[in-house]
Design a protein around this motif. Sequence first.
Motif, mmCIF file in Angstrom:
data_model
loop_
_atom_site.group_PDB
_atom_site.id
_atom_site.type_symbol
_atom_site.label_atom_id
_atom_site.label_comp_id
_atom_site.label_asym_id
_atom_site.label_seq_id
_atom_site.Cartn_x
_atom_site.Cartn_y
_atom_site.Cartn_z
ATOM 1 N N ILE B 170 0.879 -1.170 0.000
ATOM 2 C CA ILE B 170 0.000 0.000 0.000
ATOM 3 C C ILE B 170 0.918 1.222 0.000
ATOM 4 C CG2 ILE B 170 -1.815 1.283 1.186
ATOM 5 C CD1 ILE B 170 -2.638 -1.344 2.567
ATOM 6 N N VAL B 171 0.814 2.013 -1.075
ATOM 7 C CA VAL B 171 1.685 3.180 -1.218
ATOM 8 C C VAL B 171 0.840 4.394 -1.589
ATOM 9 C CG1 VAL B 171 3.698 4.145 -2.385
ATOM 10 C CG2 VAL B 171 3.553 1.676 -2.013
ATOM 11 N N LEU B 172 0.965 5.462 -0.815
ATOM 12 C CA LEU B 172 0.189 6.684 -1.044
ATOM 13 C C LEU B 172 1.103 7.800 -1.545
ATOM 14 C CD1 LEU B 172 -1.969 6.631 2.238
ATOM 15 C CD2 LEU B 172 -2.322 5.355 0.106
ATOM 16 N N TYR B 173 0.518 8.729 -2.315
ATOM 17 C CA TYR B 173 1.348 9.715 -3.008
ATOM 18 C C TYR B 173 0.644 11.074 -3.067
ATOM 19 C CZ TYR B 173 5.274 10.520 -6.247
ATOM 20 O OH TYR B 173 6.445 10.935 -6.831
ATOM 21 N N PRO B 174 0.955 11.995 -2.140
ATOM 22 C CA PRO B 174 0.276 13.298 -2.126
ATOM 23 C C PRO B 174 0.869 14.286 -3.136
ATOM 24 C CG PRO B 174 1.836 13.183 -0.325
ATOM 25 C CD PRO B 174 1.908 11.848 -1.031
ATOM 26 N N ASP B 175 0.097 15.332 -3.452
ATOM 27 C CA ASP B 175 0.600 16.349 -4.383
ATOM 28 C C ASP B 175 0.602 17.753 -3.791
ATOM 29 O OD1 ASP B 175 -2.021 17.241 -4.491
ATOM 30 O OD2 ASP B 175 -2.035 17.456 -6.669
ATOM 31 N N SER B 176 0.321 17.866 -2.499
ATOM 32 C CA SER B 176 0.330 19.201 -1.889
ATOM 33 C C SER B 176 0.668 19.059 -0.416
ATOM 34 C CB SER B 176 -1.040 19.858 -2.036
ATOM 35 O OG SER B 176 -1.981 19.183 -1.218
ATOM 36 N N VAL B 177 0.853 20.203 0.231
ATOM 37 C CA VAL B 177 1.166 20.185 1.659
ATOM 38 C C VAL B 177 -0.042 19.647 2.443
ATOM 39 C CG1 VAL B 177 1.719 21.630 3.659
ATOM 40 C CG2 VAL B 177 2.856 22.025 1.467
ATOM 41 N N LYS B 178 -1.221 20.143 2.076
ATOM 42 C CA LYS B 178 -2.427 19.710 2.797
ATOM 43 C C LYS B 178 -2.640 18.207 2.629
ATOM 44 C CE LYS B 178 -7.052 21.100 3.926
ATOM 45 N NZ LYS B 178 -7.976 20.109 3.331
ATOM 46 N N GLU B 179 -2.446 17.756 1.395
ATOM 47 C CA GLU B 179 -2.645 16.328 1.145
ATOM 48 C C GLU B 179 -1.564 15.484 1.836
ATOM 49 O OE1 GLU B 179 -4.653 15.225 -2.759
ATOM 50 O OE2 GLU B 179 -2.709 14.218 -2.934
ATOM 51 N N SER B 180 -0.388 16.059 2.044
ATOM 52 C CA SER B 180 0.657 15.338 2.789
ATOM 53 C C SER B 180 0.168 15.055 4.208
ATOM 54 C CB SER B 180 1.951 16.151 2.846
ATOM 55 O OG SER B 180 2.442 16.373 1.550
ATOM 56 N N TYR B 181 -0.493 16.047 4.781
ATOM 57 C CA TYR B 181 -1.080 15.868 6.115
ATOM 58 C C TYR B 181 -2.158 14.782 6.071
ATOM 59 C CZ TYR B 181 -4.089 16.965 10.129
ATOM 60 O OH TYR B 181 -4.860 16.879 11.262
ATOM 61 N N GLU B 182 -3.064 14.906 5.097
ATOM 62 C CA GLU B 182 -4.195 13.978 5.031
ATOM 63 C C GLU B 182 -3.746 12.540 4.756
ATOM 64 O OE1 GLU B 182 -7.282 17.349 3.253
ATOM 65 O OE2 GLU B 182 -6.309 15.931 1.917
ATOM 66 N N LEU B 183 -2.813 12.410 3.821
ATOM 67 C CA LEU B 183 -2.386 11.048 3.462
ATOM 68 C C LEU B 183 -1.473 10.425 4.518
ATOM 69 C CD1 LEU B 183 -1.956 10.952 -0.427
ATOM 70 C CD2 LEU B 183 -3.966 10.502 0.993
ATOM 71 N N THR B 184 -0.825 11.258 5.326
ATOM 72 C CA THR B 184 -0.070 10.683 6.453
ATOM 73 C C THR B 184 -1.052 10.030 7.428
ATOM 74 O OG1 THR B 184 1.647 12.360 6.228
ATOM 75 C CG2 THR B 184 1.589 11.145 8.296
ATOM 76 N N ILE B 185 -2.128 10.735 7.713
ATOM 77 C CA ILE B 185 -3.154 10.165 8.611
ATOM 78 C C ILE B 185 -3.717 8.893 7.983
ATOM 79 C CG2 ILE B 185 -5.447 10.544 9.625
ATOM 80 C CD1 ILE B 185 -4.667 13.506 9.894
ATOM 81 N N ARG B 186 -4.001 8.973 6.694
ATOM 82 C CA ARG B 186 -4.563 7.804 6.012
ATOM 83 C C ARG B 186 -3.569 6.630 6.026
ATOM 84 N NH1 ARG B 186 -8.227 5.589 2.356
ATOM 85 N NH2 ARG B 186 -7.278 4.755 0.486
ATOM 86 N N ALA B 187 -2.292 6.949 5.841
ATOM 87 C CA ALA B 187 -1.269 5.889 5.858
ATOM 88 C C ALA B 187 -1.263 5.181 7.215
ATOM 89 C CB ALA B 187 0.104 6.470 5.543
#
Lengths: 181, 411, 281
Positions: B170-187
């Motif tokens: 399972i690998v997640l890949y954000p494209d913005s600062v906000k999404e980095s926050y969101e996808l860290t939580i999701r990870a």
Amino acid sequence: MAKSYEIRLSGSGGQGLILAGIILARAAVIEKRRVTQTQSYGPESRGGYSRADVIISDDEIYFPEATNFNCLLALTQEACDVYLYDLRDTGILIIDTTFVKNLALAAENTYELPFTDIAQEKLGSPITTNILSLAFMVQITGIVKPESLKQSIAESVKPAFVELNHKAMELGFELAKNYKK
Amino acid sequence: MLKKNTKKAEPKKTTKPKATKNETKLDELQSTRERKNVLMQGNEAVAYGALDAGVNFFAGYPITPSTEVAEILSAELPKRGGVFVQMEDEIASICAITGASLAGAKSLTATSGPGFSLMQEGIGFAKITETPCVVVNVQRMGPSTGMPTSPAQGDIMQAKWGSHGDSPSIVLYPDSVKESYELTIRAVNLAEKYRTCVILLLDEVIGHMREAVRLPDMANVRVINRIKPTVPPHWYKHYDENQKYLSPLASYGEGYRFHVTGLTHDSHGFPTNKSSEASEMMERLRKKIDYNIRDLVQIESHQMEDAKIAIFTAGITARAAKAAIAMARAEGIKVGLLRPLTIWPFPDDAVRKMLRNVETVIVPELNQGQLIHEIQRLTKDKSDGNLIPIQRVNGQLITPNDILRKIKEVS
Amino acid sequence: MANIPQRIIHEYLRHDKKFPHVWCAGCSNGIVLGAIIRAIASLNLDRDDIVMVSGIGCSSRMPVYVDFNTLHTLHGRSIAYATGVKLHKPNLKVIVITGDGDCTAIGGNHLIHAARRNIDLKVILINNNIYGMTGGQCSPTTPHEAIATTAPYGNIEPDFNVCNLAIGAGASFVARTTAFHVLEMQGIMKDALEHPGFSLIEVVSACPVIFGRLNKKGGAPQMMKDFRDNSIPLAAVDKLPPEKVEGKIIRGILRREIRPEYCAQYASLVERVKVKEADNG
């Protein structure tokens, strides 16, 4: 004002350009505008190249790197030589004549001052060149309000250095107001 | 036709963290960061995302361009009673977070290419032992030391195939600062839910970029915690085959006294050489990803409704694509973007739909061709002429103009 | 302690699950396992509070047989995994079972840094001077000129003095014993379990089937006799002339000192930071 405004601050490592970029971006946040700030630098913390890009916009910013600058600040000859070609025709060029001696292209709106020498003479150290030149740029372009910049500086530097940087900022504003082309 | 922005939220129900013996209450750990609009760096968003997700254990080793994550957590975790430890290398870091997770911690590490390579054996161990943990890889130019401060998207395949043996990722890949926050939580949530090592891939530019972000109030942050066993210890199976591949997980020190091994094991966790049990274990690892694709895959579909040309890319390159699309659409060219937020498992269905609806697909990426192979795999009925690569590996980004030029060439 | 009955050992084993064990006849690993269990039993430690962590190798198969919380990890990395377990739950007793190859070759870096931190792990290093599981390759403790399958002409490298390495790196409890000296071993293990800090116990052990055959050591009983005859207690070293000490295995507690333990240091850091935060807030 244009919907999106692209600024590149350029020079060499150790001149405090990334901090200047952060301060400008934070000033835009204070004004509730959209902003991205990116940077590019070599692996060393001193010397080498360094640049900070700030894009301020009222709409969503897609690509965060400045590609077609509305304003370019160049503190070294090398930075000026490399980035001048990506300045828009109507863009504003601000150069530090302490280090920039030649212009490869004649930019329409060019502002020249020996910022580093001025910082040394008037403020006792070249360390504030970044804030001095940033304040000059803010006053010339009007991209953020002077009071936003002042607040941003206070939020961004260590308490002990706020006064010195505010002094540099005021001097930058003055130089811009009194600048004669 | 693709649904517009099929971004799926986490299940609505907020699982209240259960405070068990010897564990710090998660409520205390969550970030006290101000919830107003602030200028925030990508790596900073990762650190605060980790805290908000309840991460209470970080072990890492400094490496550009990920170091800010470690620096922030070294200051923030002790305030919340969590553990920050700087290990002797990246191998020790992945091992320490896996050990801590088995003792009940929510754990995370952050690294970049060279460290990510060193961690691969440990990532395989976390996967085969089904131990929740998160590895953040802020990618930089490689191979080897490469260009430490320059962006590249060269670890897409390593994130899937880096560890030896088959081990679905399972690998997640954000494209913005906000999404980095969101996808860290999701990870962190997915690691807990699926009991595996989840990888978050950031681009160097995303990690170091600053943007205005307003973090959500904690009440709106959905946190998933691992399911704890309710059976008495002698009934406990560490890999319970009756639980839809998502079986409860006990922690060391709670009376379950289970065994964990990197050897191929049976459902109790004891080593086995029986081929039937070996294939059961391997199938379990595969199925828990395959059977939950819909929960795992997240994609963004941007202006795809009427698109004749599609751009498929992730991370920072998708931002360049969006800018290019805006310019192309201003000239009347019908072009859209399909962007995976979950890069593995690969969004096969969404890509197949895209391929049915468009004439040409452009795949820009900061490598010598990784994502494009996945598109090729799904492009049986299209000639190669309709699949256009844009590849760059010189430390510079692919710009909107690079993509616009290609759009114009093919339109 | 000698009067702990034999059945105690069975109570601590997963005897219905994973036996027979993988160890060869004459191997010292079982002796070490017995000593560990008797030391634990003598201290009345709760099995739920014990975590046994190991790497890869013959000795590292030990955790699967014991009824504790057990973790069989990657080659060389047991100490790093154990560090994670211990830091998150410092109340657990974390015992690391490792071998000479696992601990001093591939895992050497983790050994020295755990010793430097003085984190409260009990590392039991069963030193049989060879890679046994994979058939007899040379290890960092294979004696100079000894034969191994990867040193068919004799080992040209000097061997590690593991205890000195641990002392140099800062371990606060370091001891050496042999598989022959079972009662001494139990006593040392009990002392180590009670010591608050990084503890390394080197058990010089016999691998009669691999190392013994390659080097014509005469089988398990002879190797045990050699441990008896070729080792001297630390207390006797000063009383003997140097030529009688030369080449002997020195047994006993070589280092025991109290210095700040890592988890305790971290806990006090957390307290300090929390107080500071409270003052600021």
